[in-house]
Design an enzyme around this catalytic site. Structure first.
Site: not given
Ligand code: RFL
Ligand code: PHB
Length: 391
Positions: A72, A201, A293, A297, A384
């Site tokens: 994008h 957004y 989110p 980031k 961004y």
């Molecule tokens: P994770 O993905 O939480 O993985 C951690 C893993 O550790 C396991 N775990 C354990 N394992 C062994 N023993 C224990 N005691 C444990 N406790 C936990 C868990 O089961 C899991 O598998 O962390 P990690 O790897 O640091 O990754 C981080 C990302 O997942 C997170 O920052 C992103 O998803 C955030 N996020 C977004 N990030 C972006 O860069 N761009 C986005 O567009 C974006 N959109 C989002 C998001 C997060 C969202 N939510 C639901 C929080 C949108 C949403 C809605």
């Molecule tokens: C997503 O596609 O889940 C998403 C995209 C952009 C954001 C947050 C979440 O800023």
């Protein structure tokens, strides 16, 4: 059992780190509390910065992302019923972002790990980290009723916000910085074509909304909601009606609705733990920090932490402690900039229950400035697409 690196958590941080270490010939085991299906079932991030894309290429897992991901060049801000395009590409000297779901990325990493025959223990229960203040740290876990012990040189805490690693550090050794927001995001995933080519957004008096996507046939939408809302009270129809109300007439007319594949509510939080190193234990990704989110980031910061951590471990096993000594400070400089940006985007685009009319007008003026001024748009675009690494 003995390995060089014990990685706790098989989310994006742990899996990318495992792949980078494997490429460098360093032995690691990953211990994950849940099953692979559970990890893949969490619908999360969708947007990758160029530096994260480059890192995945370096880790040797970029092929499907390049084939199926959507590059994008811009995003749209919908303000007062009018869409304003932020030309990310033009404003940053040619940078882009990649729209590719965290689920797909995780699947690619899991497949690569399996193909290389690398050690991963899923459903590792009661993981405990010990002796990380010595040169001989240990990790133990329960699997099928038996306790196992792993001896290692270093531990990577990649176990997310609720993990065991940060919780194992003495309270006096760690400082937490936190901001909890008085609302959440209600997300819906559906097999419908995205409403527009680029992400929208939207700021609206009824609350923020985001139109995102996973592919040309799969959409991801979010609505700002109160923390008291329950996902069961949101039928698909109610979600689509509310989304339409927050969009401009063209987008509302173009919106293709369908059955939801997933719906969930996520609270919004900003959080940083300092430092990120405790002797031989290193935190990375959500284990050390959380962003709301809005700035997309979270996953990108996880990638940039493990980029620094992989390089630091490679130096360490090559005989130098310089990388591990600088790990925490290096990461935190980049993290705080992303924290600031995510906090700013969240404040600017959401409705807060306690904003007074003066503050509301001031926020509207700031938004007006951001979209009207070249400097304002450039600041948004630069942050961004992701700030450069400093090394
Ligand atoms: P994770 O993905 O939480 O993985 C951690 C893993 O550790 C396991 N775990 C354990 N394992 C062994 N023993 C224990 N005691 C444990 N406790 C936990 C868990 O089961 C899991 O598998 O962390 P990690 O790897 O640091 O990754 C981080 C990302 O997942 C997170 O920052 C992103 O998803 C955030 N996020 C977004 N990030 C972006 O860069 N761009 C986005 O567009 C974006 N959109 C989002 C998001 C997060 C969202 N939510 C639901 C929080 C949108 C949403 C809605
Ligand atoms: C997503 O596609 O889940 C998403 C995209 C952009 C954001 C947050 C979440 O800023």
């Amino acid at each position: 059992m003995r390995v060089q690196v014990a990685i706790i958590g098989a989310g994006p941080s742990g899996l990318i780190l495992g792949q980078l270490l494997h490429k460098a010939g360093i032995e690691a085991i990953i211990l994950e509390a849940h099953t692979p299906d559970y990890v893949l079932g969490r619908i999360r991030a969708g947007v990758l910065e160029q530096v994260a894309v480059d890192l995945l290429d370096e880790a040797g897992v970029g092929a499907r992302m390049h084939a199926e991901g959507l590059a994008h060049n811009g995003i749209e801000l919908l303000i007062g019923g009018t869409r304003h395009r932020i030309d990310l590409h033009g404003l940053t000297g040619g940078k882009q972002v990649m729209v590719y779901g965290q689920t797909e990325l995780t699947r690619d990493l899991m497949d690569a790990r399996k193909a290389a025959g690398l050690a991963t223990v899923y459903e590792a229960k009661e993981v405990a980290v010990a002796d990380f203040d010595t040169d001989h740290p240990r990790v133990s876990y329960l699997k099928d009723g038996l306790r196992h012990e792993v001896q290692c040189d270093v531990i990577a805490g990649c176990d997310g916000f609720h993990g065991v690693c940060r919780a194992s550090v003495p309270k006096t050794a760690i400082t937490n910085f936190e901001r909890v927001y008085p609302f959440g995001w209600l997300g819906l995933l559906s097999d419908t074509p995205p409403v527009a080519e680029e992400l929208i957004y939207a700021t609206h008096e009824r609350g923020f909304a985001l139109c995102s996507m996973r592919s040309r046939t799969r959409s991801r939408y979010y609505l700002q909601c109160a923390l008291t809302e329950k996902v069961e009270e949101w039928s698909d129809d109610r979600f689509w009606d509310e989304l339409r109300r927050r969009l401009d007439p063209q987008a509302a007319a173009d919106l293709v609705t369908g059955k939801s594949l997933e719906k969930s509510i996520a609270p919004l939080r900003s959080f940083v733990a300092e430092p990120m190193r405790f002797g031989r234990l290193f935190l990375a990704g959500d284990a050390a920090h959380i962003v709301p989110p809005t700035g997309a980031k979270g996953l990108n910061l996880a990638a940039s932490d493990v980029r620094y951590l992989a390089r630091a471990f490679i130096e360490f096993f090559g005989g130098s402690t310089a990388g591990i000594d600088h790990y925490s400070a290096r990461c935190l400089r980049r993290i705080w900039k992303a924290e600031r940006f995510s906090w700013w985007m969240t404040n600017l685009l959401h409705r807060f229950p306690d904003t007074n009319p003066f503050e509301q007008r001031a926020l509207e003026a700031e938004l007006d400035y951001v979209i009207a001024s070249h400097a304002g748009r450039t600041t948004l675009a630069e942050n961004y697409v992701g700030l450069p690494f400093e090394d």
